[in-house]
Design an enzyme around this catalytic site. Structure first.
Site, PDB file in Angstrom:
ATOM      1  N   GLU A  91       0.827  -1.205   0.000  1.00 51.91           N
ATOM      2  CA  GLU A  91       0.000   0.000   0.000  1.00 51.91           C
ATOM      3  C   GLU A  91       0.859   1.251   0.000  1.00 51.91           C
ATOM      4  OE1 GLU A  91      -2.643   0.272   3.288  1.00 51.91           O
ATOM      5  OE2 GLU A  91      -3.464  -1.733   2.976  1.00 51.91           O
ATOM      6  N   CYS A 340      -3.512   1.696   8.293  1.00 49.91           N
ATOM      7  CA  CYS A 340      -2.348   1.178   7.577  1.00 49.91           C
ATOM      8  C   CYS A 340      -2.447  -0.337   7.431  1.00 49.91           C
ATOM      9  CB  CYS A 340      -1.078   1.559   8.342  1.00 49.91           C
ATOM     10  SG  CYS A 340       0.426   1.020   7.536  1.00 49.91           S
TER      11      CYS A 340
END
Length: 362
Positions: A91, A340
């Site tokens: 990511e 996250c």
């Protein structure tokens, strides 16, 4: 599998060009095409010979990442899911700040730190990213704006994505020097922040590197018992050892350290814990800063919940009254997979479910 050309520093680019029998200035031309003109193929480097372009194509790729998913939030936050050449997923997040465009990069596939509140640690570390794979994240985010004709430039970088940056120390340091290079992206050192969960020996090493970037430490608790229950790494690097390294860093660099503190309801967010934190920071108060972070709930960690605003503000006020510089971090991307590692984790879950369905179909 060919490496990315982004994996080379400018000096390594010069050495590579000379090894091919080329003049030094050819390396400068390649560097400019990559970082100033931001081309996506070697064929676009129109002032290079066909022979040199063939050598580049034979030995390198430009960008090794494949864009899988892009999620854009109402507040302008953009979350990217990239696929690596080996099929693994990472990511990257772009956040719009009042001071510019800030990109949060990933440094590892998975994470071994084992923080009990974090989506990143749900999948154990599988490998480190190399410098080229980290740089590529920045270049693809910049490409996102270039292709839309938006005259916007990535201005800040936070190395706080999936993984522990100091567990991939050499590649992270190389990345910092690459994006800071004044002939390339020229992102100022003071616009780059590297975060660590507390690898004390690496904090000492970082102090000696001479790079003027910012350091952030994920603290999340003011004492060993609580920190160990939240962050497994505290067993190896308890607060006493961690703060000895932080004090060495401050003495060596004369640079401020930011402490990240995630607010977990009735776990670490009490007024007494705020007083304890203020006491912990008293010797470095002038060169420390506390970032209070609202918690993004993760379904796999349902033992935690977000601290109510009144508890956050009571904690904040207590720190302020005790002379601690602090701020409550602005939230980004609350309407997308914001935590996250969450987008990656959810995508992998969906991919597994899809594979199971396909396998049972007649």
């Amino acid at each position: 599998m060919k490496p990315s050309i982004y994996s080379l520093t400018r000096q390594e680019m010069i050495e590579w060009a000379e090894a091919q029998g080329e003049k030094k200035f050819r390396a400068a031309q390649i560097w400019e095409w990559l970082y100033r003109k931001r081309v996506q193929s070697f064929e676009e480097m129109t002032n290079l010979s066909k022979d040199l372009i063939a050598k580049l194509n034979d030995q390198f790729v430009v960008n090794p990442l494949k864009q899988r998913i892009v999620q854009e939030s109402a507040d302008g936050t953009v979350k990217y899911l990239f696929e690596l050449p080996d099929g693994m997923l990472i990511e990257t997040v772009l956040m719009r700040q009042h001071y510019g465009l800030s990109v949060c990069v990933t440094t590892q596939v998975g994470c071994n730190i084992g923080c009990t509140f974090c989506a990143s640690g749900l999948i154990k570390k599988q490998r480190d990213l190399n410098n080229g794979e980290i740089v590529s994240q920045i270049m693809l985010v910049q490409k996102y704006f270039d292709e839309r004709g938006q005259d916007e430039r990535v201005s800040h970088i936070v190395v706080m994505g999936i993984g522990e940056p100091f567990d991939n120390y050499d590649n992270v340091l190389k990345f910092v020097r690459t994006v800071n290079d004044d002939k390339g992206l020229a992102i100022g050192a003071r616009h780059i922040t590297v975060s660590t969960s507390g690898l004390a020996h690496k904090i000492r090493d970082f102090a000696n590197e001479g790079v003027q970037v910012n350091l952030a430490v994920s603290l999340h608790a003011p004492n060993n018992d609580l920190r160990t229950s939240i962050m497994r790494i505290n067993r190896s690097f308890p607060i006493e050892k961690l703060f000895a390294a932080i004090e060495y860093y401050i003495e060596t660099t004369n640079r401020r350290v930011t402490f990240e503190y995630i607010m977990l309801n009735e776990v670490n967010d009490g007024v007494e814990q705020a007083k304890e934190l203020a006491e912990l920071l008293k010797n470095i108060r002038k060169l420390s800063y506390v970032n209070l972070i609202p918690y993004n709930p993760v379904s796999e960690h349902d033992q935690y919940s977000r601290s109510p605003k009144e508890r956050v503000m009571a904690f904040y006020d207590t720190l302020k009254k005790n002379g601690v510089n602090c701020v409550v971090r602005q939230e980004h991307g609350t309407d997308i997979d914001a935590a996250c590692g969450q987008l990656r984790s959810n995508t992998m879950k969906r991919d597994r479910e899809k594979a199971l369905v396909e396998n049972v179909q007649p």
